[in-house]
Scaffold this motif. Sequence first.
Motif, short mmCIF file in Angstrom:
data_model
loop_
_atom_site.label_atom_id
_atom_site.label_comp_id
_atom_site.label_asym_id
_atom_site.label_seq_id
_atom_site.Cartn_x
_atom_site.Cartn_y
_atom_site.Cartn_z
N PRO A 210 0.83 -1.21 0.00
CA PRO A 210 0.00 0.00 0.00
C PRO A 210 0.86 1.25 0.00
O PRO A 210 1.99 1.24 0.50
CB PRO A 210 -0.80 -0.12 1.31
CG PRO A 210 0.05 -1.00 2.19
CD PRO A 210 0.76 -1.95 1.27
N ASN A 211 0.33 2.32 -0.55
CA ASN A 211 1.09 3.57 -0.61
C ASN A 211 0.15 4.77 -0.48
O ASN A 211 0.01 5.58 -1.40
CB ASN A 211 1.87 3.66 -1.93
CG ASN A 211 2.84 4.83 -1.94
OD1 ASN A 211 3.33 5.25 -0.90
ND2 ASN A 211 3.09 5.38 -3.12
N PRO A 212 -0.52 4.91 0.67
CA PRO A 212 -1.44 6.04 0.84
C PRO A 212 -0.68 7.35 1.00
O PRO A 212 0.49 7.36 1.40
CB PRO A 212 -2.19 5.67 2.12
CG PRO A 212 -1.21 4.85 2.90
CD PRO A 212 -0.45 4.05 1.87
N ASP A 213 -1.34 8.43 0.69
CA ASP A 213 -0.77 9.77 0.86
C ASP A 213 -0.97 10.18 2.32
O ASP A 213 -2.00 10.72 2.70
CB ASP A 213 -1.45 10.77 -0.08
CG ASP A 213 -0.75 12.13 -0.08
OD1 ASP A 213 -0.05 12.44 0.90
OD2 ASP A 213 -0.92 12.88 -1.06
N LEU A 214 0.03 9.91 3.15
CA LEU A 214 -0.12 10.14 4.59
C LEU A 214 -0.10 11.62 4.94
O LEU A 214 -0.77 12.05 5.89
CB LEU A 214 0.99 9.40 5.34
CG LEU A 214 0.96 7.87 5.20
CD1 LEU A 214 2.13 7.25 5.94
CD2 LEU A 214 -0.37 7.31 5.71
N LYS A 215 0.66 12.40 4.21
CA LYS A 215 0.68 13.84 4.49
C LYS A 215 -0.68 14.46 4.24
O LYS A 215 -1.18 15.26 5.04
CB LYS A 215 1.76 14.52 3.64
CG LYS A 215 3.17 14.12 4.02
CD LYS A 215 4.20 14.82 3.15
CE LYS A 215 5.61 14.39 3.51
NZ LYS A 215 6.62 15.07 2.67
N GLN A 216 -1.29 14.09 3.12
CA GLN A 216 -2.62 14.60 2.82
C GLN A 216 -3.63 14.08 3.85
O GLN A 216 -4.53 14.80 4.29
CB GLN A 216 -3.05 14.17 1.41
CG GLN A 216 -4.44 14.62 1.01
CD GLN A 216 -4.59 16.13 1.02
OE1 GLN A 216 -3.66 16.86 0.67
NE2 GLN A 216 -5.75 16.62 1.46
N GLY A 217 -3.47 12.81 4.24
CA GLY A 217 -4.38 12.25 5.23
C GLY A 217 -4.28 12.95 6.56
O GLY A 217 -5.30 13.22 7.21
N LEU A 218 -3.07 13.27 7.01
CA LEU A 218 -2.90 13.98 8.27
C LEU A 218 -3.48 15.38 8.18
O LEU A 218 -4.15 15.85 9.12
CB LEU A 218 -1.41 14.05 8.64
CG LEU A 218 -1.08 14.86 9.89
CD1 LEU A 218 -1.80 14.31 11.11
CD2 LEU A 218 0.43 14.89 10.12
N SER A 219 -3.25 16.04 7.06
CA SER A 219 -3.80 17.39 6.90
C SER A 219 -5.32 17.39 7.01
O SER A 219 -5.91 18.22 7.71
CB SER A 219 -3.38 17.96 5.54
OG SER A 219 -3.94 19.24 5.32
N ALA A 220 -5.96 16.41 6.35
CA ALA A 220 -7.42 16.32 6.42
C ALA A 220 -7.89 15.97 7.82
O ALA A 220 -8.91 16.48 8.31
CB ALA A 220 -7.92 15.27 5.41
#
Length: 484
Positions: free
Chosen positions: A114-124
């Motif tokens: 898996p390769n989720p966008d963790l930075k975007q997820g944390l921001s949201a």
Amino acid sequence: MTSYLGGSSALALILVLSGCNSPGQTGAQQQSAAQGPAAQAGGWTDGTAAQLRKAIAGRAAHGLDQMRFDAVGEGSGAQDAVALTRVALSYAAALARGATDPAKLYDIYTVARPNPDLKQGLSAALKAGDVAGWLNGLAPADANYRRLSQAYLALRRQPAAQAAGISDAGEPIKPGVADPRLPSIAHQLVVLDYLKPEAAQGDRYTPAMVAAVKAMQADYGMEPDGVIGGEALAILNLSNVDRARAIAVGMERLRWLERTPQPTRIDVNLAAARLSYWRDGKLVDSRKVVVGEPDKETPQLGSPIFRLVANPTWTIPRSIERSELAGKSGSYLRAHNMARKNGWIVQQPGPKNSLGLVKFDMQNEHAIYLHDTPAKAMFALTQRQRSHGCVRVEDALGFAEILARDENVLDEWHKARATGKETFVKLPRQIPVRMLYQTVLFDEKGEPIVRNDPYGWDDRVGAALGFKVGKALRVRTDQADVGP
């Protein structure tokens, strides 16, 4: 081995907080800004910082309690955005992709991750004020992961106990005999819930104990003969710490995998030497396989089958030629339907061919594939790590029929087989194959069972997760043959 993921996200949060605490504001105005506009703009608040600390404090649910994730201390709240962001992304990466990198732990690992966008997820998550919910959604959500988590927590709650230390010296213990080790064995069977406490009496191997040992042997993939030999004693000598370590490693391996695998695929568990065929999200077939022996391990690959090969030839690799066929006479080669061709030894098609009557061609640079075998007796073995690295499939012709039928090439396949010559049948679509390694399986009740670790691959994962070197189940497998 936690990941450092800071960078632009941390900088953006610092700028947000800096803007809220601009010169000229009073202390009250700064506190209000930090907990109001900052949160709306995506910054840390005391509440989201507390959520992060609580999530990390509960990391034992993921088997990560032997690792440090140094969150900002109580009372610092949202004042250290750099540290909070760094820790949040590090812990999120451990949940979302694994706390370790299998490509660094192993020479070969190509299974999709898996390769989720963790930075975007944390921001949201910060904008929504729900860091806890975001983190809770990153780890696998399937039933097996939940069972492993529950089992790990249960083991960690139990008092630390040493391994039983039952001696494996002496003759195997057979039903009806007396042996001074039997009281300790009975105690372990009670601890493992195979034997009722009232049946753990004396130093004689009673029918009740025999039934318990047979049940344990079946759970661990052994021949359920009731004889207590080295393999059974290895299971009985595992401590709760050893079992907890194996379960934590099992959770880590699940975190390495994509959360939504291809609905039609083939999974091969190298540790258990079993194949599972999934069609449109449903398990439709499972069978035994023979995989690489220790020191010739089948690698953890993600590699699709793209064609079936009827009546395959086998071009013998140089390594096998040197180690297995060096000095063999021409009569030996002829007896095994082998001949030299362009400097290589090639085995011609036929029932004695080491690839059997069907090969499942796969796309990878390591020359690893599934195939038939004339050595059918190996499928009756408990430990089936016996090959030179490729995967031999039980009733491979029957499995080829299933794939050919499901892919609508059954007529082509039958015609190819009838030629008696090497013939290729391309599949209209590739079938993904994942070579996995999982030493924790589940019994009929869904309870996790720590099984054999034939390659010793749990050790490096456990060490990377912060566990001390422990004891794992090892069984020697030294009956490999010439085949791939």
